[in-house]
Design an enzyme around this catalytic site. Structure first.
Site, short mmCIF file in Angstrom:
data_model
loop_
_atom_site.label_atom_id
_atom_site.label_comp_id
_atom_site.label_asym_id
_atom_site.label_seq_id
_atom_site.Cartn_x
_atom_site.Cartn_y
_atom_site.Cartn_z
N TYR A 212 0.81 -1.22 0.00
CA TYR A 212 0.00 0.00 0.00
C TYR A 212 0.84 1.27 0.00
CZ TYR A 212 -4.44 -2.35 1.22
OH TYR A 212 -5.58 -3.10 1.22
N LYS B 292 4.16 -15.37 3.02
CA LYS B 292 4.34 -16.15 1.78
C LYS B 292 5.83 -16.37 1.62
CE LYS B 292 2.70 -18.04 -2.00
NZ LYS B 292 1.85 -19.25 -1.98
N ASP C 145 -1.97 -18.58 1.51
CA ASP C 145 -2.97 -19.36 0.76
C ASP C 145 -3.57 -20.46 1.64
OD1 ASP C 145 -0.46 -20.54 0.70
OD2 ASP C 145 -0.57 -21.18 -1.39
N ASP D 40 -5.67 -7.39 4.81
CA ASP D 40 -6.87 -6.82 4.18
C ASP D 40 -7.74 -7.94 3.62
OD1 ASP D 40 -8.57 -4.80 3.06
OD2 ASP D 40 -7.67 -5.25 1.10
N ASP E 109 -11.52 -9.63 5.34
CA ASP E 109 -12.83 -9.69 4.67
C ASP E 109 -13.33 -11.13 4.62
OD1 ASP E 109 -12.83 -6.94 4.08
OD2 ASP E 109 -13.76 -7.30 2.12
C1 IPM Z 1 -10.08 -1.69 4.64
C2 IPM Z 1 -10.40 -1.15 3.28
C3 IPM Z 1 -9.29 -0.19 2.86
C4 IPM Z 1 -7.99 -0.98 2.84
C5 IPM Z 1 -9.53 0.50 1.51
C6 IPM Z 1 -10.82 1.26 1.48
C7 IPM Z 1 -8.37 1.40 1.13
O1 IPM Z 1 -10.56 -2.18 2.37
O2 IPM Z 1 -9.99 -0.90 5.60
O3 IPM Z 1 -9.92 -2.90 4.79
O4 IPM Z 1 -7.69 -1.69 1.87
O5 IPM Z 1 -7.26 -0.88 3.83
MN MN Z 2 -10.47 -4.16 3.24
#
Ligand code: IPM
Ligand code: MN
Length: 363
Positions: free
Chosen positions: A141, A189, A221, A245, A249
């Site tokens: 990032y 990884k 993975d 990240d 999710d």
């Molecule tokens: C999160 C989001 C952010 C990230 C985006 C919106 C930049 O997905 O907070 O997980 O990737 O960190």
């Molecule tokens: Mn995210």
């Protein structure tokens, strides 16, 4: 206690859920006689529209002067075609970096009566309780600026870490494990990436400082697979920015909805920025149907980590459990025979619970 809170509602449902969190905090301040002052500032797409930049200087300045920050969400299709310096996400990454918030804590805990809303079988997901400690200010990032070369036909993104950046996040991982079930899974990884080899080295070096914590290394993975086949096998996961990240999710849906998950972005002192893991959900924005619970639970994390108000944090968390146990849910949760409510009603239920059960007085 007096505290200065900056509200950054941002885009989409961020506006609605930050308002809910504020109403819940207002109820608490009344019950516990705290004095919270709020300043609202803009970030993300709305800041691009109003100020021509996703992170206005006055927003950054206000955050630096606050005791804590509550952020809703950034992004939306309206700004998708913008050049990269005018993307809403730039605002979020910029404020994390500017405030030095290198550790993102994402607790994921199944709510018993939502187990059937999980896409996984109940017997697989039952008992899941894990914490993802994600590095937040380095890695892909923030590598040397991503660029296009060769007439736009080649691209470069850089995954860079200094040893010190890895050390401080790995320490956070160990410390988090120490106050939980004392198991740390370091995710990398290392069979491919040099950055992951250094990451593993650091974890190996640090582990003797935390003899009460057991550690294992897992490839990203394999971790992705294990999160859905054996989620209860995890306690604390520590990992670099991009892996964290993606995995967070994935892990979030264990609980039935991304709309339930809070997060805390912190550094060495008690300052923090608190935001739900979900995004701006442009498809439902402005309709008053968003799930405010991830934002409300993020405010609870703020009370605990930044303000050391454990009693208040627990009260908010038990309000959420209680309301869910009564069968109330927002539209994102696929519950048969539940009582479906909108954002305002869900918030009111939490506020009512706080007012009716709080017998505590400030101390
Ligand atoms: C999160 C989001 C952010 C990230 C985006 C919106 C930049 O997905 O907070 O997980 O990737 O960190
Ligand atoms: Mn995210």
């Amino acid at each position: 206690m007096e505290k200065k809170i900056v509200l950054l509602p941002g885009d989409g449902i961020g506006q609605e859920v930050v308002q809910s969190a504020k109403l819940v905090l207002d109820a608490l301040t009344e019950e516990f006689q705290h004095s919270f002052t709020y300043e609202t500032h803009s970030i993300g797409g709305t800041a691009i529209d109003d100020h021509g930049t996703p992170l206005p200087d006055e927003t950054t300045k206000a955050c630096h002067e606050a005791d804590a920050v509550l952020l809703g969400a950034v992004g939306g299709p309206k700004w998708d075609q913008n050049p990269s310096h005018l993307r809403p996400e730039k605002g979020l990454l910029g404020i994390r970096k500017s405030l030095g918030l290198f550790a993102n804590l994402r607790p994921i805990q199944g709510f018993d009566n939502l187990l059937h809303a999980s896409p996984l079988k109940e017997e697989v997901v039952k008992g899941s309780d894990l914490l993802i400690v994600r590095e937040l200010t380095g890695g892909l990032y923030f590598g040397t600026p991503s660029e296009r070369r060769n007439d736009g036909q080649s691209v470069v993104d850089t995954l860079a870490y200094d040893r010190s950046e890895i050390e401080r996040i790995v320490e956070k991982g160990f410390q988090a494990a120490q106050i939980r079930r004392k198991h740390l899974t370091s995710v990398d990884k290392a069979n491919v990436l040099e950055s992951s080899k250094l990451w593993r080295e650091v974890v190996e070096e640090k582990k003797s400082d935390y003899p009460d914590v057991t550690v294992d290394h897992m490839l990203v993975d394999a971790t992705a697979m294990k999160l859905v086949t054996a989620p209860t096998s995890f306690d604390v996961i520590v990992t670099e920015n991009m892996f964290g990240d993606i995995l967070s999710d994935e892990a979030s849906v264990l609980t039935g909805s991304l709309g339930m998950l809070p997060s805390a972005s912190v550094r060495q002192d008690s300052f923090g920025l608190y935001e739900p893991v979900h995004g701006s959900a442009p498809d439902i924005a402005g309709q008053g149907v968003a799930n405010p619970l991830a934002m409300i639970l993020s405010a609870a994390l703020m009370l605990r980590h930044s303000f050391h108000m454990e009693k208040e944090a627990l009260l908010v968390e038990s309000a959420v459990h209680n309301v869910l146990n009564q069968g109330y849910h927002t539209a994102d949760l696929n519950i048969v025979d539940g009582k479906k409510v909108n954002t305002e009603k869900m918030t009111q239920l939490i506020v009512d619970f706080i007012k009716s059960t709080s017998t505590a007085k400030s101390n």
